[in-house]
Write a protein that holds these residues in place. Structure first.
Motif, PDB file in Angstrom:
ATOM      1  N   PRO A 157      94.669  78.345  99.090  1.00 39.59           N
ATOM      2  CA  PRO A 157      94.762  77.131  98.273  1.00 39.59           C
ATOM      3  C   PRO A 157      95.930  77.195  97.290  1.00 39.59           C
ATOM      4  O   PRO A 157      96.106  78.189  96.584  1.00 39.59           O
ATOM      5  CB  PRO A 157      93.411  77.098  97.534  1.00 39.59           C
ATOM      6  CG  PRO A 157      92.487  77.884  98.401  1.00 39.59           C
ATOM      7  CD  PRO A 157      93.337  78.978  99.002  1.00 39.59           C
ATOM      8  N   GLN A 158      96.705  76.127  97.255  1.00 36.09           N
ATOM      9  CA  GLN A 158      97.828  75.947  96.329  1.00 36.09           C
ATOM     10  C   GLN A 158      97.413  74.794  95.420  1.00 36.09           C
ATOM     11  O   GLN A 158      97.695  73.634  95.703  1.00 36.09           O
ATOM     12  CB  GLN A 158      99.100  75.618  97.113  1.00 36.09           C
ATOM     13  CG  GLN A 158     100.346  75.361  96.277  1.00 36.09           C
ATOM     14  CD  GLN A 158     101.514  74.905  97.146  1.00 36.09           C
ATOM     15  OE1 GLN A 158     101.406  74.802  98.374  1.00 36.09           O
ATOM     16  NE2 GLN A 158     102.645  74.615  96.526  1.00 36.09           N
ATOM     17  N   LEU A 159      96.739  75.127  94.331  1.00 39.29           N
ATOM     18  CA  LEU A 159      96.029  74.099  93.574  1.00 39.29           C
ATOM     19  C   LEU A 159      96.698  73.715  92.265  1.00 39.29           C
ATOM     20  O   LEU A 159      97.260  74.552  91.565  1.00 39.29           O
ATOM     21  CB  LEU A 159      94.598  74.558  93.283  1.00 39.29           C
ATOM     22  CG  LEU A 159      93.683  74.748  94.490  1.00 39.29           C
ATOM     23  CD1 LEU A 159      92.283  75.116  94.034  1.00 39.29           C
ATOM     24  CD2 LEU A 159      93.660  73.507  95.382  1.00 39.29           C
ATOM     25  N   PHE A 160      96.588  72.421  91.970  1.00 43.03           N
ATOM     26  CA  PHE A 160      96.938  71.833  90.678  1.00 43.03           C
ATOM     27  C   PHE A 160      98.358  72.208  90.257  1.00 43.03           C
ATOM     28  O   PHE A 160      98.595  72.719  89.161  1.00 43.03           O
ATOM     29  CB  PHE A 160      95.891  72.203  89.631  1.00 43.03           C
ATOM     30  CG  PHE A 160      94.490  71.947  90.106  1.00 43.03           C
ATOM     31  CD1 PHE A 160      94.183  70.773  90.773  1.00 43.03           C
ATOM     32  CD2 PHE A 160      93.484  72.880  89.951  1.00 43.03           C
ATOM     33  CE1 PHE A 160      92.899  70.523  91.257  1.00 43.03           C
ATOM     34  CE2 PHE A 160      92.198  72.649  90.420  1.00 43.03           C
ATOM     35  CZ  PHE A 160      91.901  71.468  91.080  1.00 43.03           C
ATOM     36  N   SER A 161      99.264  71.932  91.167  1.00 40.83           N
ATOM     37  CA  SER A 161     100.675  72.212  90.912  1.00 40.83           C
ATOM     38  C   SER A 161     101.141  71.485  89.659  1.00 40.83           C
ATOM     39  O   SER A 161     100.798  70.327  89.434  1.00 40.83           O
ATOM     40  CB  SER A 161     101.526  71.758  92.103  1.00 40.83           C
ATOM     41  OG  SER A 161     101.122  72.428  93.276  1.00 40.83           O
ATOM     42  N   ALA A 162     101.941  72.170  88.859  1.00 36.36           N
ATOM     43  CA  ALA A 162     102.561  71.541  87.690  1.00 36.36           C
ATOM     44  C   ALA A 162     103.845  70.862  88.146  1.00 36.36           C
ATOM     45  O   ALA A 162     104.943  71.139  87.680  1.00 36.36           O
ATOM     46  CB  ALA A 162     102.834  72.583  86.613  1.00 36.36           C
ATOM     47  N   ALA A 163     103.678  69.986  89.115  1.00 36.76           N
ATOM     48  CA  ALA A 163     104.753  69.181  89.690  1.00 36.76           C
ATOM     49  C   ALA A 163     104.087  67.917  90.183  1.00 36.76           C
ATOM     50  O   ALA A 163     102.910  67.921  90.551  1.00 36.76           O
ATOM     51  CB  ALA A 163     105.435  69.918  90.835  1.00 36.76           C
ATOM     52  N   GLN A 164     104.837  66.828  90.215  1.00 37.40           N
ATOM     53  CA  GLN A 164     104.215  65.544  90.504  1.00 37.40           C
ATOM     54  C   GLN A 164     104.765  64.874  91.760  1.00 37.40           C
ATOM     55  O   GLN A 164     104.604  63.673  91.946  1.00 37.40           O
ATOM     56  CB  GLN A 164     104.407  64.619  89.284  1.00 37.40           C
ATOM     57  CG  GLN A 164     103.716  65.121  88.035  1.00 37.40           C
ATOM     58  CD  GLN A 164     104.187  64.410  86.771  1.00 37.40           C
ATOM     59  OE1 GLN A 164     104.780  65.006  85.898  1.00 37.40           O
ATOM     60  NE2 GLN A 164     103.930  63.105  86.682  1.00 37.40           N
ATOM     61  N   SER A 165     105.365  65.668  92.628  1.00 37.81           N
ATOM     62  CA  SER A 165     105.937  65.103  93.843  1.00 37.81           C
ATOM     63  C   SER A 165     104.854  64.459  94.707  1.00 37.81           C
ATOM     64  O   SER A 165     103.778  65.030  94.912  1.00 37.81           O
ATOM     65  CB  SER A 165     106.643  66.200  94.645  1.00 37.81           C
ATOM     66  OG  SER A 165     107.045  65.707  95.908  1.00 37.81           O
ATOM     67  N   SER A 166     105.161  63.288  95.239  1.00 36.54           N
ATOM     68  CA  SER A 166     104.212  62.625  96.136  1.00 36.54           C
ATOM     69  C   SER A 166     104.010  63.430  97.411  1.00 36.54           C
ATOM     70  O   SER A 166     102.988  63.285  98.092  1.00 36.54           O
ATOM     71  CB  SER A 166     104.703  61.211  96.467  1.00 36.54           C
ATOM     72  OG  SER A 166     106.007  61.239  96.994  1.00 36.54           O
ATOM     73  N   SER A 167     104.963  64.304  97.726  1.00 35.71           N
ATOM     74  CA  SER A 167     104.827  65.127  98.932  1.00 35.71           C
ATOM     75  C   SER A 167     103.739  66.189  98.779  1.00 35.71           C
ATOM     76  O   SER A 167     103.332  66.803  99.766  1.00 35.71           O
ATOM     77  CB  SER A 167     106.161  65.812  99.257  1.00 35.71           C
ATOM     78  OG  SER A 167     106.513  66.745  98.254  1.00 35.71           O
ATOM     79  N   LEU A 168     103.255  66.407  97.561  1.00 33.56           N
ATOM     80  CA  LEU A 168     102.179  67.368  97.338  1.00 33.56           C
ATOM     81  C   LEU A 168     100.813  66.700  97.459  1.00 33.56           C
ATOM     82  O   LEU A 168      99.785  67.331  97.211  1.00 33.56           O
ATOM     83  CB  LEU A 168     102.331  68.016  95.957  1.00 33.56           C
ATOM     84  CG  LEU A 168     103.651  68.751  95.724  1.00 33.56           C
ATOM     85  CD1 LEU A 168     103.714  69.315  94.310  1.00 33.56           C
ATOM     86  CD2 LEU A 168     103.857  69.859  96.749  1.00 33.56           C
ATOM     87  N   ALA A 169     100.811  65.438  97.812  1.00 32.26           N
ATOM     88  CA  ALA A 169      99.556  64.700  98.020  1.00 32.26           C
ATOM     89  C   ALA A 169      99.487  64.271  99.481  1.00 32.26           C
ATOM     90  O   ALA A 169      99.462  63.086  99.810  1.00 32.26           O
ATOM     91  CB  ALA A 169      99.489  63.499  97.089  1.00 32.26           C
ATOM     92  N   ASP A 170      99.473  65.245 100.380  1.00 38.11           N
ATOM     93  CA  ASP A 170      99.527  65.000 101.821  1.00 38.11           C
ATOM     94  C   ASP A 170      98.457  65.843 102.522  1.00 38.11           C
ATOM     95  O   ASP A 170      98.770  66.811 103.226  1.00 38.11           O
ATOM     96  CB  ASP A 170     100.928  65.348 102.340  1.00 38.11           C
ATOM     97  CG  ASP A 170     101.114  65.003 103.813  1.00 38.11           C
ATOM     98  OD1 ASP A 170     100.187  64.443 104.424  1.00 38.11           O
ATOM     99  OD2 ASP A 170     102.200  65.314 104.353  1.00 38.11           O
TER     100      ASP A 170
END
Length: 425
Positions: A157-170
């Motif tokens: 799991p790569q969770l709750f990234s401190a980044a807001q890229s829409s590519s991280l919501a896939d």
């Protein structure tokens, strides 16, 4: 943890066999000397390798849970390291209270300098040598994308990234990768829609980081403006490695646009705002939501130069008079005085770090005694109307197997010369 000949002088904040409460002196000393190989360890018990060998699941034993991250303790985004220092302190605090499900949290935090290749090597080390249960709160769009395929292939799991890229919501293509905050695409769209509402005409200029971070914000802006205004945009890019972006600002200012959007991290954003002020150019200015810190952004840019700028917000800002007597903020202030006494209480990066840590804490508590990577992911997908810690009213965390945009709430804020105040439209 096994020794690494390539790693110099590892330091431990809460080392094996010591009292549950950590040593502030050790913590402060550690923060004062981050280097390429340095990592921070929150530990009470066995080494990472031994713990993993005895556990039923990677990174988990009867006595501890090992989580890992990389962070920009050096490099162009080092201002954001306050988030990770805040996370470190919070997990140490949790350990002093007994940890989670009777287990202490060991947080391994390596410097990545905001360099994707460096971050990749550090993350591979976290997975293959340290055998962490979860990778948590990586900062930066490029950093997160650089390790996303690898972590998904390993089912970590790569969770709750401190980044807001829409590519991280896939979730369809990368089910093990999840952000936390509103996406950059939605933030850019938010600005575009506000411009349409408030500025019926006028030229629009954009200075943006030439990577997925800047391009995502710019794409959202175009969507928010719609086809009727998109042609009015004049955009100028820059590389994150450039020491200054003043020349790009001079180029943009030549035609004196009415609106300027600055899609950059604090260092470059402060340069842009300061240069605009020096030139006597007075556009309506929007900045990336991450540029709210008085310490890392406003003061370097200049108070006078920054007065009137706009940004999206989702966290309560410690400088906002609305939260002077807010119970949640007062609780955080008291906690911060005791556990992070060197932290600037006016800097929202210190409080926002607590939010990331508390959301992960909630997920781990929901896991009970099943702390397998699969169940950690399942619980991360099962957050329902969980209030965003230290978030603005209305900011809640909702996830599912198909919803990887946990927080969608955005509020427009303006810097009034002292604090960020909400803008009513």
């Amino acid at each position: 943890m096994a020794k690494d000949k390539n790693l110099s002088s590892p330091r431990s904040i809460a080392s094996a066999g010591k009292a549950q409460t950590g040593s502030w002196t050790a913590m402060k000393g550690c923060w004062g000397g981050f280097s390429v190989g340095l990592f921070v360890v929150l530990s009470l018990g066995m080494s990472g390798k031994l713990a993993a060998q005895e556990a039923n699941s990677p990174g988990v034993s009867d006595g501890e849970i090992i989580i890992g991250q990389t962070a920009p303790y050096s490099g162009p985004a080092s201002a954001f390291a306050r988030i990770h220092k805040s996370e470190i302190a919070y997990f140490e605090y949790l350990n002093s209270k007994g940890g989670i499900s009777g287990r202490k949290i060991r947080l391994l935090s390596y410097d990545d300098g905001l360099s994707p290749p460096k971050a990749f090597e550090q993350v591979r080390r976290l997975v293959e040598q340290d055998e962490v249960a979860v990778v948590f709160s990586l900062l930066g769009t490029a950093v997160n994308i650089s390790v996303r395929k690898y972590l998904n292939s390993k089912k970590v799991p790569q969770l709750f990234s401190a980044a807001q890229s829409s590519s991280l919501a896939d979730p369809e293509h990368f089910p093990y990768t999840m952000g936390l905050l509103p996406t950059l695409r939605s933030e850019g769209r938010f600005y575009g829609e506000d411009i349409v509402k408030t500025k019926s005409d006028g030229k629009i200029s954009v200075i943006y980081q030439n990577d997925d971070f800047g391009k995502d914000l710019l794409a959202g802006l175009r969507e928010g403006l719609g086809s009727g205004r998109e042609s009015q945009i004049r955009a100028q890019s820059f590389e994150v490695t450039e020491p200054t972006i003043e020349s790009q600002i001079v180029t943009l200012a030549a035609s004196r646009p009415d609106i300027l959007l600055v899609f950059a991290y604090p260092k470059h954003a402060a340069q842009a705002i300061r240069k605009v002020h020096e030139m006597g150019w007075k556009p309506t200015i929007y900045v990336f939501s991450g540029n709210g810190s008085l310490t890392s952004f406003i003061k370097p840019a200049g108070i006078e130069a920054s007065t009137g700028i706009l940004r999206a917000a989702f966290f309560k800002d410690p400088t906002d008079p609305r939260w002077k007597d807010d119970p949640e903020m007062n609780e955080w202030r008291e906690y911060a005085r005791q556990h992070t006494p060197d932290a600037d209480l006016s800097d929202y990066l210190n409080s926002s770090g607590i939010a990331f840590a508390k959301v992960l804490e909630q997920v781990l508590r929901q896991c009970g005694n099943n702390l397998s990577r699969e169940n950690i992911l399942k619980q991360a997908q099962s957050l329902h109307d969980f209030p965003l810690p230290l978030g603005l009213p209305g900011a809640v965390v909702n996830t599912s197997a198909t919803n990887y945009e946990p927080v969608k709430f955005l509020e427009l804020a303006r810097f009034d010369g002292t604090s960020w105040e909400p803008v009513k439209r």
